[in-house]
Design a protein around this motif. Structure first.
Motif, PDB file in Angstrom:
ATOM      1  N   ILE A  56     -30.650 -19.963   2.999  1.00 52.88           N
ATOM      2  CA  ILE A  56     -29.969 -20.194   1.438  1.00 52.88           C
ATOM      3  C   ILE A  56     -29.056 -19.169   1.288  1.00 52.88           C
ATOM      4  O   ILE A  56     -29.125 -17.861   1.972  1.00 52.88           O
ATOM      5  N   GLY A  57     -27.991 -19.502   0.851  1.00 57.45           N
ATOM      6  CA  GLY A  57     -26.709 -18.431   0.532  1.00 57.45           C
ATOM      7  C   GLY A  57     -26.565 -18.504  -0.988  1.00 57.45           C
ATOM      8  O   GLY A  57     -26.574 -19.196  -1.596  1.00 57.45           O
ATOM      9  N   VAL A  58     -25.746 -17.123  -1.266  1.00 58.54           N
ATOM     10  CA  VAL A  58     -25.674 -16.805  -2.695  1.00 58.54           C
ATOM     11  C   VAL A  58     -24.239 -16.314  -2.796  1.00 58.54           C
ATOM     12  O   VAL A  58     -23.975 -15.366  -2.053  1.00 58.54           O
ATOM     13  N   LYS A  59     -23.266 -16.806  -3.551  1.00 58.64           N
ATOM     14  CA  LYS A  59     -22.058 -15.833  -3.855  1.00 58.64           C
ATOM     15  C   LYS A  59     -22.198 -15.544  -5.366  1.00 58.64           C
ATOM     16  O   LYS A  59     -22.523 -16.163  -6.215  1.00 58.64           O
ATOM     17  N   GLN A  60     -21.420 -14.350  -5.609  1.00 57.55           N
ATOM     18  CA  GLN A  60     -21.535 -13.858  -7.032  1.00 57.55           C
ATOM     19  C   GLN A  60     -22.784 -13.414  -7.876  1.00 57.55           C
ATOM     20  O   GLN A  60     -23.094 -13.544  -8.822  1.00 57.55           O
ATOM     21  N   GLY A  61     -23.679 -13.039  -6.955  1.00 60.07           N
ATOM     22  CA  GLY A  61     -25.091 -12.872  -7.205  1.00 60.07           C
ATOM     23  C   GLY A  61     -26.078 -12.164  -6.139  1.00 60.07           C
ATOM     24  O   GLY A  61     -25.723 -12.094  -4.939  1.00 60.07           O
ATOM     25  N   SER A  62     -27.221 -11.890  -6.377  1.00 59.15           N
ATOM     26  CA  SER A  62     -28.185 -11.417  -5.450  1.00 59.15           C
ATOM     27  C   SER A  62     -29.424 -11.939  -5.592  1.00 59.15           C
ATOM     28  O   SER A  62     -30.160 -12.411  -6.605  1.00 59.15           O
ATOM     29  N   ILE A  63     -30.232 -12.382  -4.570  1.00 59.91           N
ATOM     30  CA  ILE A  63     -31.415 -13.093  -4.405  1.00 59.91           C
ATOM     31  C   ILE A  63     -32.320 -11.861  -4.521  1.00 59.91           C
ATOM     32  O   ILE A  63     -32.162 -11.048  -3.509  1.00 59.91           O
ATOM     33  N   THR A  64     -33.225 -11.732  -5.490  1.00 63.97           N
ATOM     34  CA  THR A  64     -34.166 -10.572  -5.572  1.00 63.97           C
ATOM     35  C   THR A  64     -35.426 -11.126  -5.674  1.00 63.97           C
ATOM     36  O   THR A  64     -35.760 -12.354  -6.289  1.00 63.97           O
ATOM     37  N   VAL A  78     -36.853 -23.953  -4.199  1.00 60.50           N
ATOM     38  CA  VAL A  78     -36.090 -25.199  -3.560  1.00 60.50           C
ATOM     39  C   VAL A  78     -36.928 -26.372  -4.226  1.00 60.50           C
ATOM     40  O   VAL A  78     -38.029 -26.627  -4.434  1.00 60.50           O
ATOM     41  N   LEU A  79     -36.028 -27.056  -4.833  1.00 56.35           N
ATOM     42  CA  LEU A  79     -36.325 -28.447  -5.122  1.00 56.35           C
ATOM     43  C   LEU A  79     -36.360 -29.481  -4.320  1.00 56.35           C
ATOM     44  O   LEU A  79     -35.476 -29.999  -3.720  1.00 56.35           O
ATOM     45  N   ILE A  80     -37.571 -30.132  -4.308  1.00 57.71           N
ATOM     46  CA  ILE A  80     -37.863 -31.330  -3.107  1.00 57.71           C
ATOM     47  C   ILE A  80     -38.109 -32.454  -3.943  1.00 57.71           C
ATOM     48  O   ILE A  80     -39.060 -32.910  -4.605  1.00 57.71           O
ATOM     49  N   ASN A  81     -37.079 -33.434  -3.774  1.00 60.65           N
ATOM     50  CA  ASN A  81     -37.440 -35.008  -4.146  1.00 60.65           C
ATOM     51  C   ASN A  81     -37.678 -34.961  -5.596  1.00 60.65           C
ATOM     52  O   ASN A  81     -38.180 -35.800  -6.345  1.00 60.65           O
ATOM     53  N   LEU A  82     -36.830 -34.138  -6.359  1.00 59.52           N
ATOM     54  CA  LEU A  82     -36.918 -34.118  -7.915  1.00 59.52           C
ATOM     55  C   LEU A  82     -35.637 -34.796  -8.201  1.00 59.52           C
ATOM     56  O   LEU A  82     -34.529 -34.118  -8.322  1.00 59.52           O
ATOM     57  N   ASP A  83     -36.039 -35.683  -9.122  1.00 59.37           N
ATOM     58  CA  ASP A  83     -35.091 -36.647  -9.858  1.00 59.37           C
ATOM     59  C   ASP A  83     -34.643 -35.852 -11.335  1.00 59.37           C
ATOM     60  O   ASP A  83     -33.703 -35.852 -11.866  1.00 59.37           O
ATOM     61  N   ASP A  84     -35.664 -35.524 -11.968  1.00 60.18           N
ATOM     62  CA  ASP A  84     -35.848 -34.855 -13.370  1.00 60.18           C
ATOM     63  C   ASP A  84     -36.473 -33.750 -13.281  1.00 60.18           C
ATOM     64  O   ASP A  84     -37.550 -33.734 -12.772  1.00 60.18           O
ATOM     65  N   ALA A  96     -46.074 -29.297  -5.796  1.00 60.29           N
ATOM     66  CA  ALA A  96     -45.568 -29.514  -4.396  1.00 60.29           C
ATOM     67  C   ALA A  96     -43.963 -29.802  -4.208  1.00 60.29           C
ATOM     68  O   ALA A  96     -43.591 -30.031  -2.977  1.00 60.29           O
ATOM     69  N   ASN A  97     -43.439 -30.124  -5.296  1.00 61.80           N
ATOM     70  CA  ASN A  97     -41.809 -30.238  -5.426  1.00 61.80           C
ATOM     71  C   ASN A  97     -41.069 -29.212  -5.864  1.00 61.80           C
ATOM     72  O   ASN A  97     -39.837 -29.370  -5.737  1.00 61.80           O
ATOM     73  N   ILE A  98     -41.653 -28.134  -6.321  1.00 61.49           N
ATOM     74  CA  ILE A  98     -40.797 -26.975  -6.455  1.00 61.49           C
ATOM     75  C   ILE A  98     -41.526 -25.733  -5.871  1.00 61.49           C
ATOM     76  O   ILE A  98     -42.508 -25.218  -6.043  1.00 61.49           O
ATOM     77  N   VAL A  99     -40.803 -25.230  -4.893  1.00 61.16           N
ATOM     78  CA  VAL A  99     -41.234 -24.170  -3.969  1.00 61.16           C
ATOM     79  C   VAL A  99     -40.440 -22.926  -4.407  1.00 61.16           C
ATOM     80  O   VAL A  99     -39.280 -22.680  -4.691  1.00 61.16           O
ATOM     81  N   HIS A 100     -41.277 -21.985  -4.936  1.00 57.77           N
ATOM     82  CA  HIS A 100     -40.767 -20.768  -5.481  1.00 57.77           C
ATOM     83  C   HIS A 100     -40.674 -19.651  -4.397  1.00 57.77           C
ATOM     84  O   HIS A 100     -41.667 -19.375  -3.618  1.00 57.77           O
ATOM     85  N   LEU A 121     -31.307 -26.360  -4.525  1.00 59.77           N
ATOM     86  CA  LEU A 121     -31.673 -25.036  -4.957  1.00 59.77           C
ATOM     87  C   LEU A 121     -31.466 -24.825  -6.431  1.00 59.77           C
ATOM     88  O   LEU A 121     -30.474 -25.381  -6.785  1.00 59.77           O
ATOM     89  N   LEU A 122     -32.280 -24.074  -6.886  1.00 57.59           N
ATOM     90  CA  LEU A 122     -32.022 -23.548  -8.381  1.00 57.59           C
ATOM     91  C   LEU A 122     -32.579 -22.069  -8.540  1.00 57.59           C
ATOM     92  O   LEU A 122     -33.555 -21.711  -7.988  1.00 57.59           O
ATOM     93  N   LEU A 123     -31.445 -21.191  -8.913  1.00 55.27           N
ATOM     94  CA  LEU A 123     -31.837 -19.800  -9.012  1.00 55.27           C
ATOM     95  C   LEU A 123     -32.695 -19.787 -10.597  1.00 55.27           C
ATOM     96  O   LEU A 123     -32.394 -20.365 -11.366  1.00 55.27           O
TER      97      LEU A 123
END
Length: 145
Positions: A56-64, A78-84, A96-100, A121-123
């Motif tokens: 994963i990469g991020v711009k204008q922020g920090s992964i902490t 990490v969102l896996i096979n999530l439509d909604d 199982a569809n949202i890996v923290h 991906l979702l921050l």
């Protein structure tokens, strides 16, 4: 289709704590201006083995790690096979569809069944709440062989 991964017990503790917070405590942090999260690997259209690494990469922020707060901080999901998605104004659930990646990781190893899968991906902030507005990556489609 579901991802196969171990859920760290500390995530379950976070969910119990955050589910008891008043609504005002769950309000999303403001998104860092021009923040962007993206996949370094895999990329859209890649064919991967059942177990593969996500970078994963991020711009204008920090992964902490969860618990660190600041105007440009966040951790990745990490969102896996999530439509909604569920309510983006509340902490994201563990399933199982949202890996923290609550330790502030910028990579994770996933195991998925054969077939096509969509990843995104979702921050989230220190409370697992997506920023306002949400910081999503472009979704990618991969094929597991």
């Amino acid at each position: 289709m579901n991802a196969v991964f171990a859920v760290p017990s500390r995530l379950l503790v976070y969910l119990v704590i955050f589910s008891a917070l008043p609504f005002s405590e769950c309000l999303a942090a403001s998104a860092p201006e021009n923040a962007n999260v993206y996949f370094i690997a895999p990329t859209d259209g890649d064919i991967v083995s059942r177990q593969f690494d996500v970078k994963i990469g991020v711009k204008q922020g920090s992964i902490t790690p969860v618990g660190e707060v600041g105007p440009n901080f966040g951790h990745c999901h990490v969102l896996i096979n999530l439509d909604d998605l569920v309510d983006l104004s509340m902490p994201l659930p563990v399933n199982a569809n949202i890996v923290h990646l609550d330790g502030g990781e910028s990579d994770v190893s996933l195991t998925l069944p054969r077939g096509k899968h969509t990843l995104q991906l979702l921050l989230g902030d220190d409370k697992h709440v997506p920023h306002s507005p949400p910081i999503f990556s472009q979704p990618i489609t991969i094929t597991v062989r």
